[in-house]
Design a protein around this motif. Structure first.
Motif, PDB file in Angstrom:
ATOM      1  N   PHE A  12       0.798  -1.186   0.027  1.00 15.74           N
ATOM      2  CA  PHE A  12      -0.053   0.285  -0.039  1.00 15.74           C
ATOM      3  C   PHE A  12       0.637   1.528  -0.544  1.00 15.74           C
ATOM      4  O   PHE A  12       2.051   1.157  -0.054  1.00 15.74           O
ATOM      5  CB  PHE A  12      -1.079   0.267   1.644  1.00 15.74           C
ATOM      6  CG  PHE A  12       0.081   0.140   2.462  1.00 15.74           C
ATOM      7  CD1 PHE A  12      -0.021   0.935   2.764  1.00 15.74           C
ATOM      8  CD2 PHE A  12       0.145  -0.926   3.324  1.00 15.74           C
ATOM      9  CE1 PHE A  12       1.255   0.966   4.232  1.00 15.74           C
ATOM     10  CE2 PHE A  12       0.816  -1.206   4.404  1.00 15.74           C
ATOM     11  CZ  PHE A  12       0.658   0.104   5.436  1.00 15.74           C
ATOM     12  N   LEU A  14       0.374   5.325   1.239  1.00 14.12           N
ATOM     13  CA  LEU A  14      -0.484   5.962   2.103  1.00 14.12           C
ATOM     14  C   LEU A  14       0.628   7.098   2.894  1.00 14.12           C
ATOM     15  O   LEU A  14       1.920   7.249   2.708  1.00 14.12           O
ATOM     16  CB  LEU A  14      -1.088   5.312   3.351  1.00 14.12           C
ATOM     17  CG  LEU A  14      -1.771   4.092   3.440  1.00 14.12           C
ATOM     18  CD1 LEU A  14      -2.086   3.932   5.170  1.00 14.12           C
ATOM     19  CD2 LEU A  14      -3.200   4.845   2.916  1.00 14.12           C
ATOM     20  N   PHE A  36      -2.273  -0.589  13.534  1.00 13.53           N
ATOM     21  CA  PHE A  36      -3.734  -0.656  12.831  1.00 13.53           C
ATOM     22  C   PHE A  36      -4.859  -0.299  14.328  1.00 13.53           C
ATOM     23  O   PHE A  36      -5.016  -0.801  15.612  1.00 13.53           O
ATOM     24  CB  PHE A  36      -5.419  -1.314  12.384  1.00 13.53           C
ATOM     25  CG  PHE A  36      -4.235  -2.103  11.082  1.00 13.53           C
ATOM     26  CD1 PHE A  36      -5.222  -0.971   9.421  1.00 13.53           C
ATOM     27  CD2 PHE A  36      -3.362  -2.317  10.737  1.00 13.53           C
ATOM     28  CE1 PHE A  36      -4.203  -1.256   8.010  1.00 13.53           C
ATOM     29  CE2 PHE A  36      -3.312  -2.741   9.729  1.00 13.53           C
ATOM     30  CZ  PHE A  36      -3.696  -2.597   8.099  1.00 13.53           C
ATOM     31  N   ILE A  69      -1.946   2.871  11.961  1.00 11.04           N
ATOM     32  CA  ILE A  69      -2.777   3.803  10.564  1.00 11.04           C
ATOM     33  C   ILE A  69      -4.077   3.947  11.478  1.00 11.04           C
ATOM     34  O   ILE A  69      -4.550   2.907  12.079  1.00 11.04           O
ATOM     35  CB  ILE A  69      -2.798   2.357   9.298  1.00 11.04           C
ATOM     36  CG1 ILE A  69      -1.095   2.046   8.933  1.00 11.04           C
ATOM     37  CG2 ILE A  69      -3.590   2.781   8.571  1.00 11.04           C
ATOM     38  CD1 ILE A  69      -1.575   1.274   8.010  1.00 11.04           C
ATOM     39  N   PRO A  71      -7.908   5.819  10.158  1.00 13.01           N
ATOM     40  CA  PRO A  71      -8.821   6.219   9.185  1.00 13.01           C
ATOM     41  C   PRO A  71      -9.042   7.872   9.529  1.00 13.01           C
ATOM     42  O   PRO A  71      -9.046   8.408   9.304  1.00 13.01           O
ATOM     43  CB  PRO A  71     -10.085   5.876   9.698  1.00 13.01           C
ATOM     44  CG  PRO A  71     -10.412   5.089  10.408  1.00 13.01           C
ATOM     45  CD  PRO A  71      -9.098   4.613  10.865  1.00 13.01           C
ATOM     46  N   ASP A  93      -5.506   6.495   6.330  1.00 13.55           N
ATOM     47  CA  ASP A  93      -5.974   5.726   5.668  1.00 13.55           C
ATOM     48  C   ASP A  93      -7.624   5.510   6.069  1.00 13.55           C
ATOM     49  O   ASP A  93      -8.289   5.260   6.243  1.00 13.55           O
ATOM     50  CB  ASP A  93      -5.896   3.572   6.254  1.00 13.55           C
ATOM     51  CG  ASP A  93      -6.381   3.019   5.386  1.00 13.55           C
ATOM     52  OD1 ASP A  93      -7.168   3.208   4.112  1.00 13.55           O
ATOM     53  OD2 ASP A  93      -6.974   1.875   6.188  1.00 13.55           O
ATOM     54  N   GLU A  94      -8.038   6.908   5.228  1.00 12.38           N
ATOM     55  CA  GLU A  94      -9.172   7.761   5.153  1.00 12.38           C
ATOM     56  C   GLU A  94     -10.082   6.923   4.410  1.00 12.38           C
ATOM     57  O   GLU A  94     -11.891   7.138   5.262  1.00 12.38           O
ATOM     58  CB  GLU A  94      -8.932   9.058   5.258  1.00 12.38           C
ATOM     59  CG  GLU A  94      -8.381   9.990   5.820  1.00 12.38           C
ATOM     60  CD  GLU A  94      -8.134  11.648   5.601  1.00 12.38           C
ATOM     61  OE1 GLU A  94      -9.471  12.131   5.424  1.00 12.38           O
ATOM     62  OE2 GLU A  94      -7.654  12.127   5.215  1.00 12.38           O
ATOM     63  N   ASP A  95      -9.760   7.127   3.986  1.00  7.48           N
ATOM     64  CA  ASP A  95     -11.208   5.659   2.608  1.00  7.48           C
ATOM     65  C   ASP A  95     -11.295   3.962   3.216  1.00  7.48           C
ATOM     66  O   ASP A  95     -11.898   2.855   2.476  1.00  7.48           O
ATOM     67  CB  ASP A  95     -10.870   5.910   1.284  1.00  7.48           C
ATOM     68  CG  ASP A  95      -9.953   5.028   0.629  1.00  7.48           C
ATOM     69  OD1 ASP A  95      -8.677   4.111   1.467  1.00  7.48           O
ATOM     70  OD2 ASP A  95      -8.921   5.509  -0.190  1.00  7.48           O
ATOM     71  N   HIS A  96     -10.039   3.881   4.029  1.00 11.75           N
ATOM     72  CA  HIS A  96     -10.181   2.658   4.784  1.00 11.75           C
ATOM     73  C   HIS A  96      -9.315   1.498   3.810  1.00 11.75           C
ATOM     74  O   HIS A  96     -10.801   0.588   4.165  1.00 11.75           O
ATOM     75  CB  HIS A  96     -11.076   1.872   5.980  1.00 11.75           C
ATOM     76  CG  HIS A  96     -12.406   2.460   5.746  1.00 11.75           C
ATOM     77  ND1 HIS A  96     -13.382   1.556   4.531  1.00 11.75           N
ATOM     78  CD2 HIS A  96     -13.573   3.561   5.433  1.00 11.75           C
ATOM     79  CE1 HIS A  96     -14.852   1.500   4.149  1.00 11.75           C
ATOM     80  NE2 HIS A  96     -14.237   3.300   4.181  1.00 11.75           N
ATOM     81  N   LYS A  97      -9.364   1.466   2.400  1.00 13.68           N
ATOM     82  CA  LYS A  97      -8.993   0.604   1.850  1.00 13.68           C
ATOM     83  C   LYS A  97      -7.872  -0.405   2.270  1.00 13.68           C
ATOM     84  O   LYS A  97      -7.856  -1.607   2.080  1.00 13.68           O
ATOM     85  CB  LYS A  97      -8.630   1.341   0.802  1.00 13.68           C
ATOM     86  CG  LYS A  97      -9.569   1.715  -0.518  1.00 13.68           C
ATOM     87  CD  LYS A  97      -9.658   1.195  -1.985  1.00 13.68           C
ATOM     88  CE  LYS A  97     -10.850   2.226  -2.785  1.00 13.68           C
ATOM     89  NZ  LYS A  97     -12.264   2.953  -2.624  1.00 13.68           N
ATOM     90  N   VAL A  98      -6.867   0.457   3.433  1.00 13.15           N
ATOM     91  CA  VAL A  98      -5.903  -0.740   3.630  1.00 13.15           C
ATOM     92  C   VAL A  98      -6.634  -1.573   5.289  1.00 13.15           C
ATOM     93  O   VAL A  98      -5.791  -2.775   5.197  1.00 13.15           O
ATOM     94  CB  VAL A  98      -4.796   0.052   3.546  1.00 13.15           C
ATOM     95  CG1 VAL A  98      -3.536  -0.569   4.698  1.00 13.15           C
ATOM     96  CG2 VAL A  98      -4.075   0.725   3.136  1.00 13.15           C
ATOM     97  N   TRP A 105     -11.448  -4.269   8.490  1.00 10.89           N
ATOM     98  CA  TRP A 105     -12.112  -2.995   8.505  1.00 10.89           C
ATOM     99  C   TRP A 105     -13.917  -3.919   8.797  1.00 10.89           C
ATOM    100  O   TRP A 105     -13.867  -4.763   8.244  1.00 10.89           O
ATOM    101  CB  TRP A 105     -12.483  -1.906   7.306  1.00 10.89           C
ATOM    102  CG  TRP A 105     -13.913  -1.145   7.658  1.00 10.89           C
ATOM    103  CD1 TRP A 105     -14.100  -1.711   6.401  1.00 10.89           C
ATOM    104  CD2 TRP A 105     -13.028   0.290   8.004  1.00 10.89           C
ATOM    105  NE1 TRP A 105     -15.443   0.125   6.670  1.00 10.89           N
ATOM    106  CE2 TRP A 105     -14.902   0.702   7.237  1.00 10.89           C
ATOM    107  CE3 TRP A 105     -12.354   1.210   8.879  1.00 10.89           C
ATOM    108  CZ2 TRP A 105     -14.902   1.857   7.895  1.00 10.89           C
ATOM    109  CZ3 TRP A 105     -12.854   2.183   8.715  1.00 10.89           C
ATOM    110  CH2 TRP A 105     -14.344   2.410   9.044  1.00 10.89           C
TER     111      TRP A 105
END
Length: 156
Positions: A12, A14, A36, A69, A71, A93-98, A105
């Protein structure tokens, strides 16, 4: 797909609190503690971050990079770092893709409310980029010491 011990860590890129862009694969050759956490400035997350801060030099001594990490946006990460003197990077990781890639998530329940959020988790990634240890649903007390001990015994 979920990540598991023995697999290559999902790569990733970020943004970090210091404005740098961090790519996991660029850290090959170092052990990585990827943790996380749900939210900056909350009690459990502050305790965990400060525990990592207090053990920072010992992680450094075993060639381990700590990356947190959540969001939260970069600006909030920077305030968190300044308030508690955190010597490691926090990644946004604002879009929580990671978080989704690492399967942290999750649907959470608190006081009868359901919402999506981070399940506190830590992954140890070795120098070759492979996940060698994971902790999910982390209980903060004693966790940082356990992660450090694992690296000392298995990767140092």
């Amino acid at each position: 797909m979920t990540v598991e011990v023995g697999m290559q860590a999902s790569d990733f890129t970020l943004e970090a609190n210091n404005g740098e862009t961090i790519t996991l694969s660029a850290l090959k050759g170092k052990n990585v503690v990827l943790y996380f956490y749900p939210k900056d400035m909350t009690p459990g997350c502050t305790t965990e971050a400060c525990d990592f801060r207090d053990q920072y030099q010992q992680f450094n001594d075993v060639n381990a990079v700590i990356l947190g990490i959540s969001p939260d946006p970069v600006a909030r990460h920077q305030k968190f770092i300044e308030k508690y003197g955190l010597p490691f990077l926090l990644l946004a990781d604002e879009d929580h893709k990671v978080a989704e890639a690492y399967d942290v998530w999750k649907l959470k329940k608190n006081f009868g409310k359901e919402y999506m959020g981070i399940e506190r988790s830590t992954f140890i990634i070795d120098k070759d980029g492979k996940i060698v240890k994971e902790w999910r649903k982390v209980q903060v007390k004693g966790h940082v010491e356990e992660a450090l001990q694992y690296i000392k015994e298995n990767l140092a």
